[in-house]
Design a protein around this motif. Structure first.
Motif, PDB file in Angstrom:
ATOM      1  N   LEU A 130       0.841  -1.047   0.107  1.00 53.66           N
ATOM      2  CA  LEU A 130       0.102  -0.043   0.071  1.00 53.66           C
ATOM      3  C   LEU A 130       0.842   1.449  -0.124  1.00 53.66           C
ATOM      4  O   LEU A 130       1.790   1.208   0.761  1.00 53.66           O
ATOM      5  N   CYS A 131       0.467   2.320  -0.870  1.00 49.75           N
ATOM      6  CA  CYS A 131       1.277   3.437  -1.034  1.00 49.75           C
ATOM      7  C   CYS A 131       0.564   4.326  -1.752  1.00 49.75           C
ATOM      8  O   CYS A 131      -0.898   4.233  -2.058  1.00 49.75           O
ATOM      9  N   VAL A 143      -3.164  -8.636   7.622  1.00 50.34           N
ATOM     10  CA  VAL A 143      -2.204  -9.327   7.548  1.00 50.34           C
ATOM     11  C   VAL A 143      -1.191  -9.368   6.060  1.00 50.34           C
ATOM     12  O   VAL A 143      -0.155  -9.578   5.943  1.00 50.34           O
ATOM     13  N   VAL A 144      -2.096  -9.350   5.182  1.00 50.44           N
ATOM     14  CA  VAL A 144      -1.514  -9.110   3.621  1.00 50.44           C
ATOM     15  C   VAL A 144      -1.082  -7.747   3.236  1.00 50.44           C
ATOM     16  O   VAL A 144      -0.463  -7.584   2.159  1.00 50.44           O
ATOM     17  N   VAL A 145      -1.381  -6.768   4.141  1.00 48.87           N
ATOM     18  CA  VAL A 145      -0.837  -5.248   3.605  1.00 48.87           C
ATOM     19  C   VAL A 145       0.414  -5.116   4.302  1.00 48.87           C
ATOM     20  O   VAL A 145       0.680  -5.024   5.392  1.00 48.87           O
ATOM     21  N   ASN A 146       1.186  -4.598   3.210  1.00 47.84           N
ATOM     22  CA  ASN A 146       2.748  -3.872   3.485  1.00 47.84           C
ATOM     23  C   ASN A 146       2.683  -2.829   3.382  1.00 47.84           C
ATOM     24  O   ASN A 146       2.368  -2.186   2.079  1.00 47.84           O
ATOM     25  N   VAL A 147       3.034  -1.856   4.242  1.00 52.17           N
ATOM     26  CA  VAL A 147       2.746  -0.424   3.999  1.00 52.17           C
ATOM     27  C   VAL A 147       3.898   0.297   3.704  1.00 52.17           C
ATOM     28  O   VAL A 147       5.083   0.114   4.285  1.00 52.17           O
ATOM     29  N   LEU A 148       4.258   0.897   2.533  1.00 54.31           N
ATOM     30  CA  LEU A 148       5.255   1.581   2.111  1.00 54.31           C
ATOM     31  C   LEU A 148       5.614   2.846   3.053  1.00 54.31           C
ATOM     32  O   LEU A 148       4.728   3.629   3.202  1.00 54.31           O
ATOM     33  N   VAL A 149       6.692   3.188   3.702  1.00 52.15           N
ATOM     34  CA  VAL A 149       6.997   4.247   4.492  1.00 52.15           C
ATOM     35  C   VAL A 149       8.135   4.784   3.893  1.00 52.15           C
ATOM     36  O   VAL A 149       9.336   4.827   4.153  1.00 52.15           O
ATOM     37  N   ARG A 150       7.856   5.973   3.101  1.00 55.06           N
ATOM     38  CA  ARG A 150       8.774   6.701   2.377  1.00 55.06           C
ATOM     39  C   ARG A 150       8.452   8.153   2.497  1.00 55.06           C
ATOM     40  O   ARG A 150       7.207   8.545   1.773  1.00 55.06           O
ATOM     41  N   PRO A 151       8.989   8.913   3.179  1.00 58.87           N
ATOM     42  CA  PRO A 151       8.648  10.384   3.442  1.00 58.87           C
ATOM     43  C   PRO A 151       8.533  11.217   2.148  1.00 58.87           C
ATOM     44  O   PRO A 151       7.844  12.418   2.358  1.00 58.87           O
TER      45      PRO A 151
END
Length: 238
Positions: free
Chosen positions: A30-31, A56-64
């Motif tokens: 997710l992004c 559980v299936v959601v991987n979150v992009l953390v890029r500022p």
């Protein structure tokens, strides 16, 4: 139908998340702002997607921000806080990347973010492909114990990085190697044949071209997740 080998779809909204999972995707990244390479989603967007599908299936992009992967102390602190917010709300994983000024892995920042992620899956994204030596960064990531590495093998597109991807896969240990970067469904068989564990693609098309746009609103249209492309990718992975 679900893919027999992992297929991850990058999505930007709840509708895309539902389409991807209904089409048989294994998991999501997710992004927002995929046209800029992807940025941290808003809290409202995160919560909407976590409500739409199994968190559980959601991987979150953390890029500022865009513009590379060398971050100052304020940015490192922001990412740390965002990682904690994602994990606290139940996201299955977080997707991060950080380099030092010389183009190597910023180990200290990686460790700080790994600690913030706690039990969530820690994915290192394509910052590896922007590094001075992707092979050395990969080995460092294995040594640091990240869970997954998203990479094109240092090439503009994954299909052009097959040799590097095969080399990574051969020495990955417990780290999952996920091929990403311009992946098309027609590439997927060759990518898995190279030994990668998973593939990642955005499966996007454009919609909304008839909506008002223009000065202050950017170009017309917006990204949507294309169900046919998801299905084609899942079939290719099967």
């Amino acid at each position: 139908m679900s893919a027999s080998r992992p297929v991850e779809i990058a999505v930007q909204d709840p509708a895309g998340a539902r389409i991807a999972m209904a089409g048989g995707a294994t998991r999501l990244e997710l992004c927002q702002a995929l046209e800029a390479g992807g940025l941290t989603p808003s809290l409202g967007l995160l919560e909407a997607v976590l409500a739409a599908v199994d968190p559980v299936v959601v991987n979150v992009l953390v890029r500022p921000r865009g513009g590379g992967f060398v971050y100052d102390p304020d940015e490192v602190a922001i990412v740390t806080a965002d990682i904690r917010a994602c994990v606290d709300r139940g996201a299955g994983g977080v997707v991060i990347g950080t380099l030092d000024a010389a183009g190597g892995l910023d180990v200290d920042t990686l460790r700080r973010w790994r600690d913030a992620a706690g039990p969530a899956t820690l994915v290192f994204h394509r910052a590896i492909d922007a590094s001075a030596d992707p092979s050395a960064v990969f080995d460092a990531l294995v040594a640091e114990g990240v869970d997954r590495v998203l990479t094109s093998g240092g090439a503009p597109r994954s299909i052009d990085g097959l040799d590097a991807l095969a080399a990574f896969a051969a020495r990955s240990g417990d780290v999952e190697v996920m091929a990403g970067g311009g992946v098309q469904p027609a590439d997927i068989a060759a990518l898995f044949a190279a030994g990668v564990d998973a593939v990642h693609l955005s499966a996007r098309s454009r919609a909304g071209h008839d909506a008002p746009s223009g000065p202050g609103g950017g170009s017309s249209g917006h990204d949507v997740t294309d169900a046919a492309t998801v299905a084609e990718a899942v079939a290719a992975a099967g």
